[in-house]
Design an enzyme around this catalytic site. Structure first.
Site, short mmCIF file in Angstrom:
data_model
loop_
_atom_site.label_atom_id
_atom_site.label_comp_id
_atom_site.label_asym_id
_atom_site.label_seq_id
_atom_site.Cartn_x
_atom_site.Cartn_y
_atom_site.Cartn_z
N ILE A 280 7.94 7.42 -5.41
CA ILE A 280 6.65 7.04 -4.82
C ILE A 280 6.32 8.03 -3.68
CG2 ILE A 280 6.55 4.68 -5.68
CD1 ILE A 280 7.53 3.66 -2.95
N HIS A 281 5.89 9.19 -4.15
CA HIS A 281 5.59 10.32 -3.26
C HIS A 281 4.55 9.95 -2.19
CE1 HIS A 281 7.24 12.86 -6.56
NE2 HIS A 281 6.50 12.12 -7.37
#
Ligand code: BDR
Ligand code: CA
Length: 356
Positions: A280-281
């Protein structure tokens, strides 16, 4: 009595996108975040779909009041490439959201960025979760932008690790490398943001960039989703036990959305990255904009390859300082991913609990 703290005014530029949508939920869920506006960039899906997804997610979170604007519909110098295999055909995996009803802003995204930065000089933090097209256009229009913003926090690049689009390139930079180069130069020491631009009352700060080096440490696993759902008082698929139907047909809309969007994203990561879960950049970048202590950075000189045979879009980083240039980017080299994941679960879980 609790002391009230000033909130941090945040402008988000995104290409919503599964992880972008999680970042938007995190922003809404964060008490210290003043979400000023969201600008949309073509990327994971086309710009109109980005604007649709962004508004639908903000509505899901109960924030129909946030201004959402659209920008240029293609990268500066290349055709748009989207990511249906990563984010699904509409950018939100298997999730279905009601069509957005909140209006789209009449402002063009690069104009919105410039106007808001001028309206509140030295106050705004711009967080980019997408190709840098809107920001490049904004800084071409207003070269003083690096001084007008308080901070620029970028999710993009791959500084000491492998790429995720080509062997050495990260997606956001790969899609529009010309814009990335314009932004890194404009915010650097030889651009208007730097000392060469003269001594002004508002000091510019170097942009902070979170590349894959740190964002791939933020991994959402099924157990994280289960913990978030438990906090929201429901099952990991969003169903609420003992709901009005007694058959479990009552659902928590935010958890149901997360479950359906993330199932697609986790299947993608299980095919390409060897684990059932998801990087989950974008939420990590948003969280680090609100709380810089989540990352440790190093000041380095970065340039973007535009003419490579194999490497166009690579964020070439002078770790050994062989160029002898002053640094233009604070690159994140470590992230406290455990603290971040705990915070994500607590905040988005509480947001979901309040929207059930
Ligand atoms: C970036 O690419 C996009 O697909 C994600 O939303 C993220 O912003 C990661 O490389
Ligand atoms: Ca994104």
């Amino acid at each position: 009595m609790k002391e009230a703290h000033a909130r941090i005014p945040i402008l988000v530029d995104c290409d919503t996108g599964i992880d972008d949508s999680l970042a938007l939920l995190y922003a809404v869920a964060s008490p210290e975040c003043e979400l000023v506006a969201v600008t949309c960039t073509a990327g994971n899906v086309d710009a109109l779909q980005v604007a649709e997804n962004t508004r639908a997610v903000l509505e899901l979170a109960g924030r129909c009041d946030v201004e959402v604007a659209i920008g240029r519909e293609t990268p500066l110098a290349r055709a748009l490439v989207t990511t249906p295999e990563t984010h699904g055909p509409r950018g939100i995996g298997y999730a279905e959201l009601p069509p957005a009803t909140m209006p789209l802003s009449a402002r063009y995204s690069p104009d919105l960025i410039v106007e808001e930065a001028r309206r509140r000089p030295g106050e705004l933090t711009l967080v980019t979760l997408a190709p840098l097209t809107n920001v490049a256009l904004a800084v071409l229009r207003e070269p003083e932008l690096p001084r007008l913003l308080r901070r620029l926090v970028i999710m993009g690049g791959s500084y000491r690790s492998a790429g995720n689009t080509a062997p050495t390139t990260e997606w956001n930079v790969n899609v529009d490398p010309e814009s990335a180069k314009i932004v890194f130069e404009a915010f650097g020491p030889t651009g208007k943001g730097g000392p060469a631009a003269g001594d002004r009352s508002i000091a510019p700060t170097r942009p902070t960039a979170l590349g894959l080096d740190v964002t791939e440490r933020a991994r959402m696993l099924p157990e994280h989703l289960a913990a978030l759902a438990a906090r929201a008082g429901c099952a990991p698929d969003g169903s609420v036990a003992g709901g009005p139907s007694a058959g479990g047909s009552a659902v928590n809309p935010i958890v149901r959305y997360l479950a359906d969007a993330l199932r697609f994203y986790m299947e993608f990561h299980s095919r390409y990255d060897g684990f059932y879960g998801a990087f989950i950049h974008d939420p990590l970048a948003l969280a680090a904009a609100l709380d810089p202590t989540l990352v440790r950075t190093e000041a380095v000189s970065v340039d973007v390859e535009l003419g490579g045979r194999l490497t166009t879009g690579e964020t070439v980083t002078d770790w050994r300082r062989v160029w002898g240039h002053p640094p233009n980017v604070d690159v994140a080299v470590e992230a406290d991913s455990g603290r971040f994941m705990d915070r994500f679960i607590e905040r988005v879980g509480d947001l979901a609990a309040g929207r059930s």
